[in-house]
Structures are given as C-alpha cells and as structure tokens.
Design a protein around this motif. Structure first.
Motif, PDB file in Angstrom:
ATOM      1  N   GLY A 161      10.563  -1.635   1.146  1.00 41.40           N
ATOM      2  CA  GLY A 161      11.108  -0.918   0.288  1.00 41.40           C
ATOM      3  C   GLY A 161      10.968  -1.695  -1.229  1.00 41.40           C
ATOM      4  N   VAL A 162      10.290  -2.716  -1.243  1.00 39.43           N
ATOM      5  CA  VAL A 162      10.014  -3.470  -2.651  1.00 39.43           C
ATOM      6  C   VAL A 162       9.319  -2.718  -3.356  1.00 39.43           C
ATOM      7  N   TRP A 163       8.137  -2.327  -2.755  1.00 41.78           N
ATOM      8  CA  TRP A 163       7.154  -1.638  -3.463  1.00 41.78           C
ATOM      9  C   TRP A 163       7.248  -0.020  -3.348  1.00 41.78           C
ATOM     10  N   ASP A 164       7.041   0.634  -4.611  1.00 42.51           N
ATOM     11  CA  ASP A 164       7.012   2.108  -4.357  1.00 42.51           C
ATOM     12  C   ASP A 164       5.775   2.831  -3.866  1.00 42.51           C
ATOM     13  N   ASP A 165       4.733   2.040  -3.994  1.00 39.45           N
ATOM     14  CA  ASP A 165       3.383   2.551  -3.396  1.00 39.45           C
ATOM     15  C   ASP A 165       2.995   1.902  -2.144  1.00 39.45           C
ATOM     16  N   PRO A 166       2.301   2.331  -1.295  1.00 41.82           N
ATOM     17  CA  PRO A 166       1.910   2.206   0.082  1.00 41.82           C
ATOM     18  C   PRO A 166       1.067   0.682  -0.126  1.00 41.82           C
ATOM     19  N   ILE A 167       1.379   0.062   0.927  1.00 39.26           N
ATOM     20  CA  ILE A 167       0.667  -1.335   1.126  1.00 39.26           C
ATOM     21  C   ILE A 167      -0.659  -1.137   1.046  1.00 39.26           C
ATOM     22  N   ALA A 168      -1.604  -1.743   0.690  1.00 36.99           N
ATOM     23  CA  ALA A 168      -3.097  -1.689   0.516  1.00 36.99           C
ATOM     24  C   ALA A 168      -3.892  -2.773   1.169  1.00 36.99           C
ATOM     25  N   VAL A 169      -3.200  -3.943   0.959  1.00 37.64           N
ATOM     26  CA  VAL A 169      -3.872  -4.761   1.652  1.00 37.64           C
ATOM     27  C   VAL A 169      -4.226  -4.941   3.109  1.00 37.64           C
TER      28      VAL A 169
END
Length: 223
Positions: A161-169
């Motif tokens: 939940g730290v990032w609003d957008d999906p993890i892309a790495v």
C-alpha cells in the motif's frame, strides 16, 4: 535527453550548475523485506534503476558493498556502448553490478535501499528526468536465492500500500553484463558539481544517510 545533454556539456568544459543544489530525493517507505536472503561469502548482484550514475553512487556509499560498476545489461556486445544504448533501441538497461558482503548488508536490504531512495518501482521505462527502455527499473538475480528473494519482495511491495500505482519493476534473466565506458565509472564521486548529479543523485545519497544510517558510509567505495 537531459542526462546526455549534461554529459556533452561536461565534455566541452561547460559549467552545468544551473539546477538547484538543494533538491530533495523522492523517498519511499519501502517495506522491510519479509524474506531475508541467506548467503555467505562475497556475492554479486545486478540492479537497474534509471541512470546508472545515481544507482552506482548510492551503492558505493552503502556499507558492505565492495564494488559498484556501471554498465549495460540485456543486450549484446555489438551495441553495448553509451551512444547506442542511449538511443533506447538496443534492449540494454543502464545497470550496476554490485559486489557485497552479506555478513554486512544482505541482498534483501539492497533491494529495500534501491526502492526506497533510488528508483520508483511503479514507473515504466523512465526514472526521474530520463525516458526510454534503457532507463527501466529491473532486478537481475544471479542466483536462485536472489531470484526467490526478489520475487518475494516485488510481491510484498505490491501488497504494502506504499505506492498508489501497480508495481512495474520486473525480474529479468541474467545475461552478460558489459562495463560502461571509463568516464561513467564513479561519475558522481568525480563530478560532484555536475548539474545532473547535484539535482538528481546527491539527494539520493543524502536520503540513504538519513533513512539507512546503519548502512551508510561517508567514504565512497570505488571499483
């Protein structure tokens, strides 16, 4: 591109200090890894997180890192040069090969540092002011243990939940690593007043010191 413009100006002896020297790094509260790496003896890993100047600089100030080398990963030797890679069509990513002592800093801790103060894991083919597939963020494991820890951490970041957008790495398969040209090595250390370094990379080092004081070292580790 912005970085290449600065590099060209530097080569011509033109001052590049127009950008502010007191910028703040974008710091993410990347979670403490739930899965800790189990390794012994000196280990090597490869990370891509945008411009390799900043990735190398941060890891060169990380305790337990014995070597950080800028280079290119993901393509072939035929076009593993800065001019060709910076065109964005060679499949390479600007990357850094890190050698570390896991008794001092674990692989999972290096991942936490990477996604706390160096790279935004939600961005696709860009970091900071730089655009193109060669600036993608990627994890390149060299061992089965590293791969398992990397996949676990990506999943953990996605649930955090730290990032609003999906993890892309993404985790990429290991291919040959090509060392970058000599003038790219230890670039931030040798060019502290370079405009790009002052604006984009010096704040990352300050963020490492502030957020990971137990793993920060003031002495720059070259290599």
């Amino acid at each position: 591109m912005l970085k290449k413009t600065f590099a060209a100006a530097l080569a011509l002896g033109i001052a590049t200090t127009a950008l502010p020297a007191t910028a703040s790094a974008e710091v993410f509260d990347a979670p403490v890894p739930a899965r800790q790496a189990s390794e012994s003896g000196l280990q090597t890993a490869i990370f891509a997180g945008g411009c390799f100047w900043g990735v190398e600089a941060v890891f060169s100030h990380t305790r337990g890192v014995t070597s950080a080398v800028s280079g290119y990963h993901g393509g072939t030797s035929a076009n593993a040069t800065y001019d060709r890679v910076s065109g964005g069509f060679t499949r390479h990513a600007e990357a850094v090969r890190v050698t570390y002592d896991p008794s001092v800093v674990r692989y999972d801790e290096l991942l936490q540092i990477l996604f706390s103060v160096v790279a935004d894991p939600t961005l696709v083919n860009r970091q900071g002011p730089d655009r193109g597939a060669h600036y993608r963020a990627a994890i390149i494991p060299l061992t089965t243990e590293q791969r398992a820890v990397a996949r676990s951490y990506i999943n953990q970041m996605g649930r955090s939940g730290v990032w609003d957008d999906p993890i892309a790495v993404r985790v990429e398969d290991h291919q040959r690593f090509y060392e970058a040209e000599a003038y790219h090595q230890d670039f931030a250390h040798r060019n502290p007043n370079h405009g790009y370094i002052r604006r984009w990379d010096a704040p990352k080092i300050r963020a490492l010191r502030a957020n990971f004081p137990q793993l920060y070292r003031s002495r720059f580790r070259t290599g």
